[in-house]
Enzyme design. Structure first.
Site, PDB file in Angstrom:
ATOM      1  N   PRO A  28      10.384  76.179 -11.252  1.00  0.00           N
ATOM      2  CA  PRO A  28      11.028  74.986 -11.807  1.00  0.00           C
ATOM      3  C   PRO A  28      10.256  74.497 -13.020  1.00  0.00           C
ATOM      4  CG  PRO A  28       9.873  74.458  -9.765  1.00  0.00           C
ATOM      5  CD  PRO A  28       9.787  75.941  -9.937  1.00  0.00           C
ATOM      6  N   MET A  29      10.967  74.208 -14.108  1.00  0.00           N
ATOM      7  CA  MET A  29      10.325  73.671 -15.315  1.00  0.00           C
ATOM      8  C   MET A  29      11.113  72.458 -15.789  1.00  0.00           C
ATOM      9  SD  MET A  29       9.284  77.170 -17.371  1.00  0.00           S
ATOM     10  CE  MET A  29      10.741  78.109 -16.884  1.00  0.00           C
ATOM     11  N   ALA A  30      10.397  71.367 -16.000  1.00  0.00           N
ATOM     12  CA  ALA A  30      11.036  70.109 -16.399  1.00  0.00           C
ATOM     13  C   ALA A  30      11.818  70.299 -17.693  1.00  0.00           C
ATOM     14  CB  ALA A  30       9.971  69.036 -16.592  1.00  0.00           C
ATOM     15  N   GLN A  82      13.165  71.922  -5.813  1.00  0.00           N
ATOM     16  CA  GLN A  82      11.753  71.565  -5.635  1.00  0.00           C
ATOM     17  C   GLN A  82      11.588  70.053  -5.579  1.00  0.00           C
ATOM     18  OE1 GLN A  82       8.444  71.638  -8.588  1.00  0.00           O
ATOM     19  NE2 GLN A  82       7.699  73.363  -7.381  1.00  0.00           N
ATOM     20  N   CYS A 113       1.648  70.247 -10.195  1.00  0.00           N
ATOM     21  CA  CYS A 113       1.851  69.622 -11.505  1.00  0.00           C
ATOM     22  C   CYS A 113       0.555  68.986 -12.005  1.00  0.00           C
ATOM     23  CB  CYS A 113       2.945  68.570 -11.417  1.00  0.00           C
ATOM     24  SG  CYS A 113       3.289  67.793 -13.007  1.00  0.00           S
ATOM     25  N   LYS A 153       4.004  74.967  -3.227  1.00  0.00           N
ATOM     26  CA  LYS A 153       3.374  75.525  -4.422  1.00  0.00           C
ATOM     27  C   LYS A 153       2.186  74.657  -4.807  1.00  0.00           C
ATOM     28  CE  LYS A 153       4.129  77.134  -9.096  1.00  0.00           C
ATOM     29  NZ  LYS A 153       4.893  77.037 -10.333  1.00  0.00           N
ATOM     30  N   ASN A 215       1.586  83.213  -9.368  1.00  0.00           N
ATOM     31  CA  ASN A 215       2.166  82.590 -10.563  1.00  0.00           C
ATOM     32  C   ASN A 215       1.074  82.450 -11.613  1.00  0.00           C
ATOM     33  OD1 ASN A 215       3.122  79.190 -11.358  1.00  0.00           O
ATOM     34  ND2 ASN A 215       3.920  81.031 -12.280  1.00  0.00           N
ATOM     35  N   ASP A 217       0.810  83.617 -16.111  1.00  0.00           N
ATOM     36  CA  ASP A 217       0.652  84.661 -17.132  1.00  0.00           C
ATOM     37  C   ASP A 217       1.483  85.907 -16.874  1.00  0.00           C
ATOM     38  OD1 ASP A 217      -1.066  82.867 -18.253  1.00  0.00           O
ATOM     39  OD2 ASP A 217      -2.902  84.000 -17.853  1.00  0.00           O
ATOM     40  N   ARG A 240       6.892  80.151 -17.864  1.00  0.00           N
ATOM     41  CA  ARG A 240       7.050  80.136 -19.324  1.00  0.00           C
ATOM     42  C   ARG A 240       7.452  81.488 -19.916  1.00  0.00           C
ATOM     43  NH1 ARG A 240       1.545  78.759 -21.138  1.00  0.00           N
ATOM     44  NH2 ARG A 240       1.003  79.852 -19.230  1.00  0.00           N
TER      45      ARG A 240
END
Length: 379
Positions: A28-30, A82, A113, A153, A215, A217, A240
């Site tokens: 999940p990415m904001a 999430q 986070c 996570k 998680n 790289d 990313r």
């Protein structure tokens, strides 16, 4: 490309009742992993695609903006959400609502986070330091989830002097989590430097009865295979690395199945992907908001492609589909995918001191609930 024979003989990743094949999860990415982006990624390969971080309190109080963010596509399965929270009661109540009303099929929890507005209130990556509070949140949430898988996570810890990942993994396993994921950085690193994959291997040794996902790289299919090979983890979480590159999931699927990696797209094909992204966003948010949202993706889509500064500026300020089509028409559609465009992307930032509540590090066994989190979902 690494020899994949050993990887192919590993049993499929299972999270609760769901077989995740290939063993790939979209982090999940904001502001990124809304229903449109998740659908776009899912069109390239299978896996689990997690929606933006949702605040437990906003679910309990039925905040309209949050309820809109909890939208899933009709073919999305499992629907994965999430949650973020600091209070065992609020988290458990949010889970009860989500499960009881059939709003999702899998609930993940965010203890990774590193953003100051989250850690300042004892949330995100700050929380696992408080072992008893962390234990209570996982226990109550997993209990409320029932047969719905609840996963956890987290990061290596707050900083190098306060590493919590092994305790967090063992606690999550003991209290009913269906799987754990480790972002192999400390909160102090934020997204800078290199992820320390050796910690994923250590966690895999410590947590033996549930899957351990790694998680940090993963910017190419080769990175994903190497992480599994080096750490023994059961699956990978990609964040990313897929920004401006949703077809990465097709490459990952091919790699995990031992097939040849598809040829990367030329600029014309990238433009088609971006146009599809725009259409999906328009369906979710309407044209004005959708195109405004798409702007932040432009630099990622065009990373290292020969797109002149004037065109780049136009894409970065685009406000409608007709204007987008005009700009796409001015691109060199035959320009090949650049050799150096599959490296790091997205925010890197620099390391720094983690903002914590006053006296947070005094007693790891203090289970007092910190100040109530705010209502803002999405990070």
């Amino acid at each position: 490309m690494e020899d994949v024979t050993a990887l192919l003989s590993k049993p499929a990743l299972k999270i609760g009742p769901y077989e995740v094949d290939p063993p790939v999860v979209l982090a999940p990415m904001a502001g990124i992993t809304n229903v449109a982006f998740r659908q776009l990624c899912a069109e390239y390969g299978a896996g689990i695609y997690v929606c933006e971080m949702i605040t437990a309190r906003a679910v309990v109080e039925r905040h309209p903006g949050t309820m809109h963010m909890m939208t899933f596509g009709e073919h999305e399965k499992p629907r994965s959400m999430q949650l973020y929270g600091v209070d065992p009661k609020t988290m458990a109540e949010a889970v009860r609502i989500i499960v009881g009303e059939g709003l999702a099929d899998h609930v993940d929890s965010n203890f990774g986070c590193p953003v100051a507005k989250v850690t300042r209130k004892g949330g995100g990556a700050a929380l696992p330091f408080k072992r008893k509070l962390f234990e209570a949140i996982v226990r109550e949430s997993a209990k409320a989830a029932g047969d719905t898988p609840f996963t956890v996570k987290f990061r290596i810890g707050i900083d190098d002097d306060h590493r919590t990942f092994l305790d967090a993994g063992r606690i999550a396993e003991a209290e009913g989590a269906a799987a754990v994921s480790l972002h192999a950085r400390t909160a102090a690193q934020r997204y800078s430097g290199q992820a320390d994959w050796t910690k994923i291997a250590e966690l895999k040794q410590a947590v033996t009865s549930i899957p351990v996902l790694g998680n940090g790289d993963i910017f190419s299919a080769a990175d994903a295979l190497r992480m599994v090979e080096e750490t023994g983890c059961d699956g990978v979480v990609v964040g990313r690395g897929c920004l401006g590159r949703p077809w990465l999931f097709g490459e990952l699927e091919a790699a995990f199945q031992g097939r040849a990696i598809p040829t990367p797209p030329n600029l014309g094909e990238v433009a088609k992907v971006m146009r599809r992204h725009a259409e999906l966003l328009v369906q979710h948010d309407g044209e004005t908001k959708a195109l405004r949202d798409l702007r932040k993706h432009m630099a990622w889509y065009f990373m290292n492609f020969p797109v002149g500064s004037e065109l780049r500026r136009g894409f970065a300020m685009v406000s409608g589909l007709a204007e987008l089509d005009d700009l796409i028409g001015r691109l060199d559609h035959d320009a090949p995918f650049p050799d150096n465009a599959d490296g790091p992307r997205g925010r890197q930032g620099s390391p720094g001191k983690v903002t914590l509540p006053h006296g947070w590090l005094d007693d790891p066994d203090d289970d007092c609930v910190p100040e109530t989190e705010d209502m803002h979902s999405g990070g």
